[in-house]
Design a protein around this motif. Structure first.
Motif, PDB file in Angstrom:
ATOM      1  N   PHE A 113       0.765  -1.141  -0.017  1.00 39.99           N
ATOM      2  CA  PHE A 113       0.032   0.015  -0.039  1.00 39.99           C
ATOM      3  C   PHE A 113       0.997   1.357  -0.037  1.00 39.99           C
ATOM      4  O   PHE A 113       1.393   1.511   1.100  1.00 39.99           O
ATOM      5  N   ALA A 134      -1.170  -1.141  -4.481  1.00 39.72           N
ATOM      6  CA  ALA A 134      -2.170  -0.760  -3.839  1.00 39.72           C
ATOM      7  C   ALA A 134      -2.122   0.790  -3.259  1.00 39.72           C
ATOM      8  O   ALA A 134      -1.176   1.177  -3.262  1.00 39.72           O
ATOM      9  N   ARG A 136      -3.136   4.146  -0.333  1.00 42.58           N
ATOM     10  CA  ARG A 136      -3.442   4.466   0.827  1.00 42.58           C
ATOM     11  C   ARG A 136      -4.456   5.633   0.422  1.00 42.58           C
ATOM     12  O   ARG A 136      -4.671   6.087  -0.625  1.00 42.58           O
ATOM     13  N   LEU A 142      -4.751   3.946   6.198  1.00 39.09           N
ATOM     14  CA  LEU A 142      -5.343   2.736   5.297  1.00 39.09           C
ATOM     15  C   LEU A 142      -6.371   2.398   6.427  1.00 39.09           C
ATOM     16  O   LEU A 142      -6.162   1.948   7.527  1.00 39.09           O
ATOM     17  N   ALA A 147      -8.078  -1.854   2.450  1.00 34.00           N
ATOM     18  CA  ALA A 147      -7.211  -2.778   2.204  1.00 34.00           C
ATOM     19  C   ALA A 147      -7.822  -4.024   1.628  1.00 34.00           C
ATOM     20  O   ALA A 147      -7.452  -4.655   0.715  1.00 34.00           O
ATOM     21  N   GLN A 150      -8.954  -3.978  -2.076  1.00 31.60           N
ATOM     22  CA  GLN A 150      -7.559  -4.026  -2.943  1.00 31.60           C
ATOM     23  C   GLN A 150      -7.098  -5.401  -2.966  1.00 31.60           C
ATOM     24  O   GLN A 150      -6.853  -5.854  -4.007  1.00 31.60           O
TER      25      GLN A 150
END
Length: 372
Positions: A113, A134, A136, A142, A147, A150
């Motif tokens: 992320f 991915a 944030r 996050l 989370a 993704q």
């Protein structure tokens, strides 16, 4: 003169630059998140004796499994860990590379992320692993929902979570780690390189290890221990994970000298970790000082601070360097990262910020839509 273009290098490596930060001779170096305090003299002597004791037997290979060192690391971590649930290597980078070699590779995907530690995608590239960047949310946060969404989209074989996150500095809510473990189809690696600097009440992912055989927590002695030159990283996980990385580790990868030095450092951890409280104090002082100067700052649980410069970060970086202060441009538009060091280094950094503000900050560039 031969160049890389003249060699049969892999196509996916062409045009890339190696990882690194400027190593410049300036009065104040706050760009690589090192511990600014030197190793105390009694610890220097203890490490010297431990290393000297190994010298006569350098004709022999070291303990390839670093059993004694792993037991010492388990004792330091606590949480009921034993040596069979700990593995050590030359820095947490090598630990993470071994994890990708064992659980990722060609035809598999790793996800992180961003913005996050820039070595993770490079380690993925080096192991032939597809990288899924991915994102944030705003303010670099996050959430569990972000989370999970993704991860379900990409179905990664390895998920990297940084807590505290580099370069933003903020630790993860444990609920995010739990949510990721519930949906990730493969391994979940929580990079806790800066865990010793976390604010009171921060929960380590070590507390979540029992009952989660696909969870790995990586740590390092480079930061809080002031052992960056010693190159010692380690992981805590289910013993089956340790068995897996042993399949891909190079033979005798940790020298006898490294093992001896690290064990001596761990034996004197109270002295080495004695600087952590002062570093945290300087971190909080930087956060407060920058906010008092009207700058936007990310909350930090690490030994560094990410802050918005109010303009082009490359211009601001050069301006600080002109005042003898080296910080890190992590490539995040409008933001710079500064390591928390000694009180004198904090003084120098904040004084340089004041001088730059008096000289006039550059006008901020247009901010792309959807960015923090």
């Amino acid at each position: 003169m031969t160049t890389l273009d003249d060699l049969p290098i892999r196509d996916d490596l062409r045009g890339l630059s190696p990882y690194g930060a400027p190593q410049l001779d300036v009065p104040v170096r706050l760009n690589t998140n090192e511990n600014s305090y030197p190793v105390p003299e009694p610890v220097v002597e203890a490490i010297g004796k431990a290393v000297a004791a190994e010298l006569r037997d350098l004709n022999r290979y070291p303990d390839r499994d670093a059993t004694a060192l792993r037991a010492d690391l388990a004792g330091y971590l606590g949480h009921g860990l034993t040596a069979d649930g700990v593995w050590a290597a030359n820095g947490s980078n090598e630990i993470q590379q071994q994890l990708l070699q064992a659980f990722a590779g060609p035809g598999r995907t790793a996800l992180g992320f961003t913005p996050a530690y820039s070595m993770h995608p490079l380690l993925a590239l080096g192991t032939g692993t597809r990288w899924a960047p991915a994102r944030r949310g705003v303010d670099f946060g996050l959430t569990a929902d972000e989370a999970v969404t993704q991860i379900r989209e990409h179905g990664p074989d390895v998920v990297f979570l940084c807590s505290p996150n580099n370069p933003t500095g903020t630790a993860l809510d444990p609920a995010v780690i739990s949510a990721v473990l519930d949906v990730a189809p493969g391994m979940v690696v929580v990079d806790e390189a800066y865990a010793e600097f976390a604010r009171p009440g921060t929960v380590s992912a070590l507390a979540v290890l029992p009952g989660h055989p696909r969870l790995v927590v990586t740590r390092t002695m480079s930061k809080a221990f002031g052992f960056a030159g010693g190159r010692l990283g380690y992981l805590a996980a289910d013993p089956a994970v340790v068995a897996a990385v042993q399949l891909v580790r190079l033979p005798y990868h940790l020298s006898a000298l490294t093992q001896a030095a690290a064990r001596a450092a761990l034996a004197h951890r109270d002295a080495l970790l004695g600087t952590v409280t002062e570093i945290m104090r300087q971190r909080d002082r930087i956060v407060t000082g920058l906010r008092d100067r009207g700058l936007r700052v990310a909350d930090s649980d690490a030994n560094f601070v990410l802050y918005e410069v109010g303009g082009d970060q490359a211009v601001a970086w050069r301006a600080l360097l002109a005042h003898g202060v080296l910080v890190r441009d992590v490539g995040l538009p409008g933001w710079l990262r500064v390591t928390a060091g000694t009180p004198a280094e904090t003084d120098a950094f904040l004084a340089a910020v004041d001088k730059i503000q008096r000289e006039g900050r550059p006008a901020p560039p247009p901010r792309p839509k959807g960015t923090a």
